[in-house]
Design an enzyme around this catalytic site. Structure first.
Site, PDB file in Angstrom:
ATOM      1  N   GLY A 185      54.775  87.299  31.670  1.00  0.00           N
ATOM      2  CA  GLY A 185      56.055  86.602  31.804  1.00  0.00           C
ATOM      3  C   GLY A 185      56.787  87.266  32.964  1.00  0.00           C
ATOM      4  N   LEU A 222      57.753  91.466  36.849  1.00  0.00           N
ATOM      5  CA  LEU A 222      56.657  90.538  37.126  1.00  0.00           C
ATOM      6  C   LEU A 222      55.446  90.924  36.278  1.00  0.00           C
ATOM      7  CD1 LEU A 222      56.954  90.648  41.043  1.00  0.00           C
ATOM      8  CD2 LEU A 222      58.215  89.186  39.443  1.00  0.00           C
ATOM      9  N   ARG A 226      45.190  90.024  38.434  1.00  0.00           N
ATOM     10  CA  ARG A 226      44.204  90.883  39.110  1.00  0.00           C
ATOM     11  C   ARG A 226      43.129  90.043  39.777  1.00  0.00           C
ATOM     12  NH1 ARG A 226      44.383  94.974  34.154  1.00  0.00           N
ATOM     13  NH2 ARG A 226      44.862  92.991  33.229  1.00  0.00           N
ATOM     14  N   ARG A 235      61.314  94.990  19.224  1.00  0.00           N
ATOM     15  CA  ARG A 235      61.790  94.112  20.293  1.00  0.00           C
ATOM     16  C   ARG A 235      61.849  92.696  19.735  1.00  0.00           C
ATOM     17  NH1 ARG A 235      58.360  91.694  25.115  1.00  0.00           N
ATOM     18  NH2 ARG A 235      60.025  90.647  26.234  1.00  0.00           N
ATOM     19  N   LYS A 276      52.386  96.531  21.354  1.00  0.00           N
ATOM     20  CA  LYS A 276      52.597  97.890  21.859  1.00  0.00           C
ATOM     21  C   LYS A 276      53.282  98.675  20.752  1.00  0.00           C
ATOM     22  CE  LYS A 276      53.312  96.693  26.679  1.00  0.00           C
ATOM     23  NZ  LYS A 276      54.330  96.265  27.607  1.00  0.00           N
ATOM     24  N   GLU A 324      60.299  99.815  27.996  1.00  0.00           N
ATOM     25  CA  GLU A 324      61.119  99.102  27.005  1.00  0.00           C
ATOM     26  C   GLU A 324      61.186  99.904  25.712  1.00  0.00           C
ATOM     27  OE1 GLU A 324      58.523  95.757  27.580  1.00  0.00           O
ATOM     28  OE2 GLU A 324      60.208  94.445  28.006  1.00  0.00           O
ATOM     29  N   HIS A 354      63.790  89.374  28.933  1.00  0.00           N
ATOM     30  CA  HIS A 354      63.387  90.617  29.604  1.00  0.00           C
ATOM     31  C   HIS A 354      64.569  91.559  29.821  1.00  0.00           C
ATOM     32  CE1 HIS A 354      59.638  88.682  31.676  1.00  0.00           C
ATOM     33  NE2 HIS A 354      59.312  89.246  30.531  1.00  0.00           N
ATOM     34  N   ARG A 370      53.036  79.932  32.153  1.00  0.00           N
ATOM     35  CA  ARG A 370      54.262  79.118  32.100  1.00  0.00           C
ATOM     36  C   ARG A 370      54.621  78.611  33.497  1.00  0.00           C
ATOM     37  NH1 ARG A 370      57.840  83.458  29.089  1.00  0.00           N
ATOM     38  NH2 ARG A 370      55.914  84.628  28.807  1.00  0.00           N
ATOM     39  N   ASN A 401      56.547  96.575  19.662  1.00  0.00           N
ATOM     40  CA  ASN A 401      56.866  95.572  20.689  1.00  0.00           C
ATOM     41  C   ASN A 401      55.711  94.574  20.680  1.00  0.00           C
ATOM     42  OD1 ASN A 401      57.319  94.143  23.017  1.00  0.00           O
ATOM     43  ND2 ASN A 401      57.618  95.931  24.331  1.00  0.00           N
TER      44      ASN A 401
HETATM   45  P1  AMP Z   1      52.465  92.712  31.728  1.00  0.00           P
HETATM   46  O1  AMP Z   1      52.798  91.412  31.049  1.00  0.00           O
HETATM   47  O2  AMP Z   1      53.674  93.413  32.280  1.00  0.00           O
HETATM   48  O3  AMP Z   1      51.581  93.608  30.915  1.00  0.00           O
HETATM   49  O4  AMP Z   1      51.599  92.317  33.018  1.00  0.00           O
HETATM   50  C1  AMP Z   1      50.400  91.611  32.913  1.00  0.00           C
HETATM   51  C2  AMP Z   1      50.034  91.077  34.289  1.00  0.00           C
HETATM   52  O5  AMP Z   1      49.950  92.166  35.224  1.00  0.00           O
HETATM   53  C3  AMP Z   1      48.683  90.379  34.322  1.00  0.00           C
HETATM   54  O6  AMP Z   1      48.766  89.181  35.085  1.00  0.00           O
HETATM   55  C4  AMP Z   1      47.800  91.380  35.021  1.00  0.00           C
HETATM   56  O7  AMP Z   1      46.770  90.751  35.710  1.00  0.00           O
HETATM   57  C5  AMP Z   1      48.786  92.012  35.994  1.00  0.00           C
HETATM   58  N1  AMP Z   1      48.274  93.294  36.467  1.00  0.00           N
HETATM   59  C6  AMP Z   1      47.970  94.375  35.743  1.00  0.00           C
HETATM   60  N2  AMP Z   1      47.430  95.335  36.537  1.00  0.00           N
HETATM   61  C7  AMP Z   1      47.408  94.830  37.788  1.00  0.00           C
HETATM   62  C8  AMP Z   1      46.954  95.305  39.045  1.00  0.00           C
HETATM   63  N3  AMP Z   1      46.404  96.519  39.167  1.00  0.00           N
HETATM   64  N4  AMP Z   1      47.112  94.512  40.123  1.00  0.00           N
HETATM   65  C9  AMP Z   1      47.638  93.283  40.002  1.00  0.00           C
HETATM   66  N5  AMP Z   1      48.065  92.768  38.850  1.00  0.00           N
HETATM   67  C10 AMP Z   1      47.957  93.507  37.745  1.00  0.00           C
END
Ligand code: AMP
Length: 401
Positions: free
Chosen positions: A214, A211, A288, A91, A17, A388, A182, A243, A10
Site C-alpha cells: 500500500g 511506498l 522487486r 494497529r 508482524k 510502526e 498509514h 490497488r 500489526n
Molecule cells: P511493504 O508493504 O512496506 O512491506 O512493502 C512491500 C513492497 O516493497 C513490495 O512491493 C516489495 O516488492 C517491495 N520491496 C521490498 N524490498 C524491495 C527491494 N529491495 N527493492 C524494491 N522493492 C522492494
C-alpha cells in the site's frame, strides 16, 4: 516481576508482524514477521537475542494458523518474556469518525472497528483477527488491548483537504470524507526527520512517502497534516501493489453500464487486481520483479513509469502547500526504503524544485539503512525505515500510566 513490555500485533492482509518491546528505552526483545499468507511457501522470520530464525511453515497459511504458530512455537519458548507483558497494542487501520485517538479495546470499540469495515474492507477485518487472537491466547490481558489507529494522525487535516466536492450532507450525514491511512508510519518517520534535521516537530515542513504494497504520500506543515493521498478508504491516491489509486469515478459507471460488471466485481478489480498487478497484466504485484526487469522488459518499464509519474504529481502539488519551505522529502516502506530506481526517477522529475539525488548515497542507503540521499546544498531527501511497532507500543503504554 516488572511488567513494562508491550506486545505489538500489526496484521496486514498477507502478513502478521509482531514485536515485544520496551517503549520507554525502545529495546526490542523479540520481533518477527509471518508473510506469504494464503499463498505457497508461507514463511516466518523472527529475531530473539541477536539470533535470526527463518522457517517455511507450509502453504496457504491463514491468519489463525499464523497466530497459533507464533503463540505455541515462539512465545512458549520465551515464557519469562511473556510474563513481563503489560499490554497488547494493535494497529487498526480505520477509526472513522468515532475513533480519533488510541483507545483501550472494549465491546464498544470492537463494534466501531466493525462498523468501519466499510471504509477499510481489506484491513479492519484482519485487524480484528489480531484482537480476537489476543483475547483468546492472553485472557489475563483482556482489558489491556489497545487500538492504535492509522487514521488518527489525520484529524488535523483542513476542510479543504478532507471534504470532497460532493453534496455536503454526504459528509455531515454519512461521514464521507478523506480519512487518510498509514498515519502511524508517516508520524514515526516525520518525528525521526525532526530529530535528524534538528527542527522542532511543531515547525517541521516535510513530504513523507510511504511506498509499499500500500502506498501513500502525506504533506506535513508545522507538524500537522495538510493533505494525504489516501481518501475515504486506502484505495485513493498512488498506484499500489494491487490497488488502482486515483481513477476517474466515471470508469466505474462505464464498467457497470457498458461492460455489465457488478459493483462487487468492480470493487474486487480496483482493490485486488489493479495497481502494479493490473499494469503488468497479472504477472506480479511485487515491486522487486519490475525493478529487476526494468532495463529489459517494456511491461516492467510501463509499471514503474506510471507508479513514479503519479507520485511525482502528488509531491509537486504538495510542495505548493508549504509556503516556500520544504525541510525534506522522506522515503519509507518496502519500496521507499529499498528501491534506488524509484527514488532516482522521482527526484529527477522534481528537479524544478531544486531536488537533486546523490547516486552513490542512493545506492548505499537501502536494506534498513537510514540517511540523506540528496546532493550537498540541495533539499534534504531522507530514507528512514519505518517503525510502526514503536509508535504502537508508545501509544499503548500511555494509556496505562
Ligand atoms: P511493504 O508493504 O512496506 O512491506 O512493502 C512491500 C513492497 O516493497 C513490495 O512491493 C516489495 O516488492 C517491495 N520491496 C521490498 N524490498 C524491495 C527491494 N529491495 N527493492 C524494491 N522493492 C522492494
Amino acid at each position: 516481576m516488572l511488567k513494562n513490555l508491550i506486545l505489538v500485533l500489526n496484521c496486514g492482509s498477507s502478513s502478521v508482524k509482531f514485536a515485544v518491546l520496551n517503549p520507554i528505552n525502545k529495546k526490542k526483545y523479540l520481533f518477527g514477521l509471518v508473510e506469504r499468507l494464503y499463498i505457497s511457501r508461507s514463511m516466518i522470520t523472527w529475531n530473539t537475542k541477536e539470533i535470526r530464525n527463518q522457517l517455511v511453515i507450509g502453504d496457504n497459511l491463514s491468519h489463525e494458523k499464523a497466530f497459533h504458530f507464533i503463540i505455541n512455537k515462539i512465545f512458549n519458548c520465551e515464557k519469562s518474556l511473556f510474563s513481563r507483558i503489560l499490554a497488547v497494542g494493535h494497529r487498526v487501520v480505520h477509526g472513522g469518525m468515532s475513533l480519533k485517538e488510541s483507545v483501550i479495546i472494549n465491546d464498544f470499540v470492537i463494534q466501531e472497528i466493525k462498523k468501519n469495515i466499510i471504509f477499510s474492507p481489506l484491513h479492519n477485518p484482519i485487524n480484528l483477527l489480531g484482537i480476537e487472537a489476543s483475547l483468546k491466547y492472553f485472557p489475563h490481558l483482556s482489558k489491556k488491548n489497545v487500538a492504535v489507529l492509522d487514521t488518527a494522525f489525520y484529524h488535523t487535516l483542513p476542510e479543504s483537504s478532507y471534504l470532497y466536492a460532493i453534496p455536503y450532507n454526504l459528509y455531515s450525514k454519512y461521514g464521507i470524507r478523506r480519512y487518510g491511512a498509514h498515519g502511524i508510519s508517516h508520524f514515526y518517520v516525520s518525528q525521526q526527520a525532526s530529530n535528524i534535521l534538528n527542527i522542532q516537530f511543531q515547525g517541521l515542513n516535510v513530504i513523507s512517502c510511504h511506498l509499499g504494497s500500500g502506498s501513500s504520500v502525506t504533506v506535513i506543515k508545522n507538524g500537522k497534516c495538510m493533505d494525504t493521498s489516501m481518501g475515504l478508504t486506502p484505495l485513493e491516491g498512488l498506484v499500489m501493489g494491487t490497488r488502482s489509486g486515483d481513477i476517474d469515478p466515471a470508469i466505474i459507471f462505464f464498467m457497470n453500464k457498458e461492460i455489465g460488471m457488478s459493483l462487487i466485481d468492480i470493487e474486487d478489480i480496483l482493490i485486488n487486481q489493479s495497481g502494479i498487478l493490473g499494469l503488468t497484466d497479472g504477472i506480479t504485484s511485487d515491486f522487486r520483479y519490475i525493478e529487476n526487469n526494468y532495463d529489459t522488459d517494456t511491461i516492467s518499464q510501463r509499471a514503474v513509469n506510471i507508479f513514479c509519474h503519479r507520485l511525482a504529481k502528488y509531491i509537486s502539488a504538495y510542495t505548493s502547500l508549504l509556503d516556500g519551505r520544504l525541510d525534506a522529502i522522506i522515503f519509507t516502506g518496502g519500496i521507499g526504503e529499498n528501491s534506488t530506481l524509484v527514488r532516482e526517477i522521482i527526484i529527477s522529475r522534481l528537479s524544478i524544485f531544486g531536488m537533486k539525488i546523490n547516486n552513490e548515497l542512493n545506492r548505499s542507503t537501502r536494506f534498513g539503512k537510514s540517511g540523506f540521499i540528496n546532493k550537498r546544498n540541495t533539499i534534504p531527501i531522507l530514507v528512514i525505515p519505518t517503525n510502526e511497532e514503536l509508535i504502537i507500543a508508545q501509544e499503548t503504554i500511555k494509556l496505562f500510566n
